[in-house]
Design a protein around this motif. Sequence first.
Motif, PDB file in Angstrom:
ATOM      1  N   ILE A   1     -42.147  43.495  35.776  1.00 23.42           N
ATOM      2  CA  ILE A   1     -42.878  44.891  35.150  1.00 23.42           C
ATOM      3  C   ILE A   1     -41.123  46.099  34.327  1.00 23.42           C
ATOM      4  CG2 ILE A   1     -43.749  47.185  35.468  1.00 23.42           C
ATOM      5  CD1 ILE A   1     -45.117  46.130  38.499  1.00 23.42           C
ATOM      6  N   TRP A   2     -41.809  46.056  33.311  1.00 20.28           N
ATOM      7  CA  TRP A   2     -40.930  45.709  32.618  1.00 20.28           C
ATOM      8  C   TRP A   2     -41.070  47.343  31.390  1.00 20.28           C
ATOM      9  CZ3 TRP A   2     -40.167  45.203  27.084  1.00 20.28           C
ATOM     10  CH2 TRP A   2     -40.991  44.283  26.862  1.00 20.28           C
TER      11      TRP A   2
ATOM     12  N   VAL B   1     -27.228  47.548  34.981  1.00 19.96           N
ATOM     13  CA  VAL B   1     -26.951  49.185  35.661  1.00 19.96           C
ATOM     14  C   VAL B   1     -27.342  49.133  36.930  1.00 19.96           C
ATOM     15  CG1 VAL B   1     -26.858  52.291  35.436  1.00 19.96           C
ATOM     16  CG2 VAL B   1     -25.796  51.066  33.791  1.00 19.96           C
ATOM     17  N   ASP B   2     -27.602  49.563  37.887  1.00 24.09           N
ATOM     18  CA  ASP B   2     -28.554  49.907  38.981  1.00 24.09           C
ATOM     19  C   ASP B   2     -29.364  50.916  39.325  1.00 24.09           C
ATOM     20  OD1 ASP B   2     -28.444  46.932  40.303  1.00 24.09           O
ATOM     21  OD2 ASP B   2     -26.493  47.957  40.797  1.00 24.09           O
ATOM     22  N   TYR B   3     -30.429  51.551  39.127  1.00 23.86           N
ATOM     23  CA  TYR B   3     -30.810  52.375  39.137  1.00 23.86           C
ATOM     24  C   TYR B   3     -32.265  51.870  40.831  1.00 23.86           C
ATOM     25  CZ  TYR B   3     -34.865  56.002  38.688  1.00 23.86           C
ATOM     26  OH  TYR B   3     -35.324  56.995  38.605  1.00 23.86           O
TER      27      TYR B   3
ATOM     28  N   LYS C   1     -33.475  47.626  28.462  1.00 20.66           N
ATOM     29  CA  LYS C   1     -34.434  47.125  29.347  1.00 20.66           C
ATOM     30  C   LYS C   1     -34.128  47.690  30.584  1.00 20.66           C
ATOM     31  CE  LYS C   1     -37.390  42.849  29.703  1.00 20.66           C
ATOM     32  NZ  LYS C   1     -37.958  41.553  29.642  1.00 20.66           N
ATOM     33  N   ILE C   2     -35.598  47.911  31.202  1.00 18.20           N
ATOM     34  CA  ILE C   2     -35.471  48.345  32.625  1.00 18.20           C
ATOM     35  C   ILE C   2     -36.584  47.941  33.206  1.00 18.20           C
ATOM     36  CG2 ILE C   2     -36.460  50.112  34.316  1.00 18.20           C
ATOM     37  CD1 ILE C   2     -36.590  51.471  31.773  1.00 18.20           C
ATOM     38  N   SER C   3     -36.002  46.449  34.109  1.00 15.33           N
ATOM     39  CA  SER C   3     -36.589  45.694  34.894  1.00 15.33           C
ATOM     40  C   SER C   3     -37.304  46.425  36.439  1.00 15.33           C
ATOM     41  CB  SER C   3     -36.511  44.552  35.113  1.00 15.33           C
ATOM     42  OG  SER C   3     -36.294  44.072  34.021  1.00 15.33           O
TER      43      SER C   3
ATOM     44  N   SER D   1     -37.402  52.180  48.494  1.00 13.31           N
ATOM     45  CA  SER D   1     -36.279  51.284  47.558  1.00 13.31           C
ATOM     46  C   SER D   1     -36.934  50.473  46.355  1.00 13.31           C
ATOM     47  CB  SER D   1     -35.667  50.201  48.511  1.00 13.31           C
ATOM     48  OG  SER D   1     -35.121  51.090  49.135  1.00 13.31           O
ATOM     49  N   TRP D   2     -37.330  51.266  45.551  1.00 11.87           N
ATOM     50  CA  TRP D   2     -37.476  50.494  44.025  1.00 11.87           C
ATOM     51  C   TRP D   2     -36.539  50.337  42.855  1.00 11.87           C
ATOM     52  CZ3 TRP D   2     -42.404  49.177  44.821  1.00 11.87           C
ATOM     53  CH2 TRP D   2     -43.006  49.923  45.202  1.00 11.87           C
ATOM     54  N   GLU D   3     -35.977  49.276  42.991  1.00  9.59           N
ATOM     55  CA  GLU D   3     -35.023  48.783  42.631  1.00  9.59           C
ATOM     56  C   GLU D   3     -35.182  48.494  41.201  1.00  9.59           C
ATOM     57  OE1 GLU D   3     -31.734  48.654  44.346  1.00  9.59           O
ATOM     58  OE2 GLU D   3     -32.719  49.626  46.004  1.00  9.59           O
ATOM     59  N   HIS D   4     -34.224  48.770  40.150  1.00  8.89           N
ATOM     60  CA  HIS D   4     -34.330  48.873  39.195  1.00  8.89           C
ATOM     61  C   HIS D   4     -32.885  47.606  38.421  1.00  8.89           C
ATOM     62  CE1 HIS D   4     -37.072  52.069  39.695  1.00  8.89           C
ATOM     63  NE2 HIS D   4     -37.799  51.468  38.658  1.00  8.89           N
TER      64      HIS D   4
END
Length: 188
Positions: A18-19, A92-94, A8-10, A101-104
């Motif tokens: 937004i995910w 995991v941070d992306y 799951k990417i948030s 700086s779009w932090e996911h």
Amino acid sequence: MDTIIQVKISLRGTKPLIWRRILVEKTSTFETLHEVIQIAMGWTNSHLHEFTAAGVRIGQPLEEFDMDYGEKLIDEATVTLESVLTHGTQTVDYTYDFGDSWEHTLIVEQWLPVDADLQYPICTGGKLNCPPEDCGGIPGFYEMLRIINDKGHPERQEMLEWLGGIYDAKAFDLQEVNQQLTAFFHSS
């Protein structure tokens, strides 16, 4: 037995969230994961990015940007998901676009057996439209939404023109995302 990883990417800082939820092969590289995230989220892959997993930085090594800040950046093309991720929930941070700086946050939700009827990678769900590129990060995104939703705002028309005439914050088309994933990963 071949295994698939459900992730799951948030997009951090968004409310409502937004995910996207994706399925990727465990033998995929982090470079492949980056491409899947770009397509699934709706980004345009026009900025630098980096993963941080278990305290390790993984990304595209670019000599002109590779200053020595203590920890080395591992080449994402050489690292498979299964070599870093473990069974059980792991995050995991992306980061995409070091300016905005779009932090996911990527949450490894589960490891699944391969379904022979599916082509991987695949997106299985998601909510809301990705912010437009170069809008100023989370603060700029919410300011942009405020402006375009205020019919009397003096900057509304200019903002809509910059956006190409329209921006639907609620839009998310699962079928379109999967068509793009198939075209990117499976067309010859």
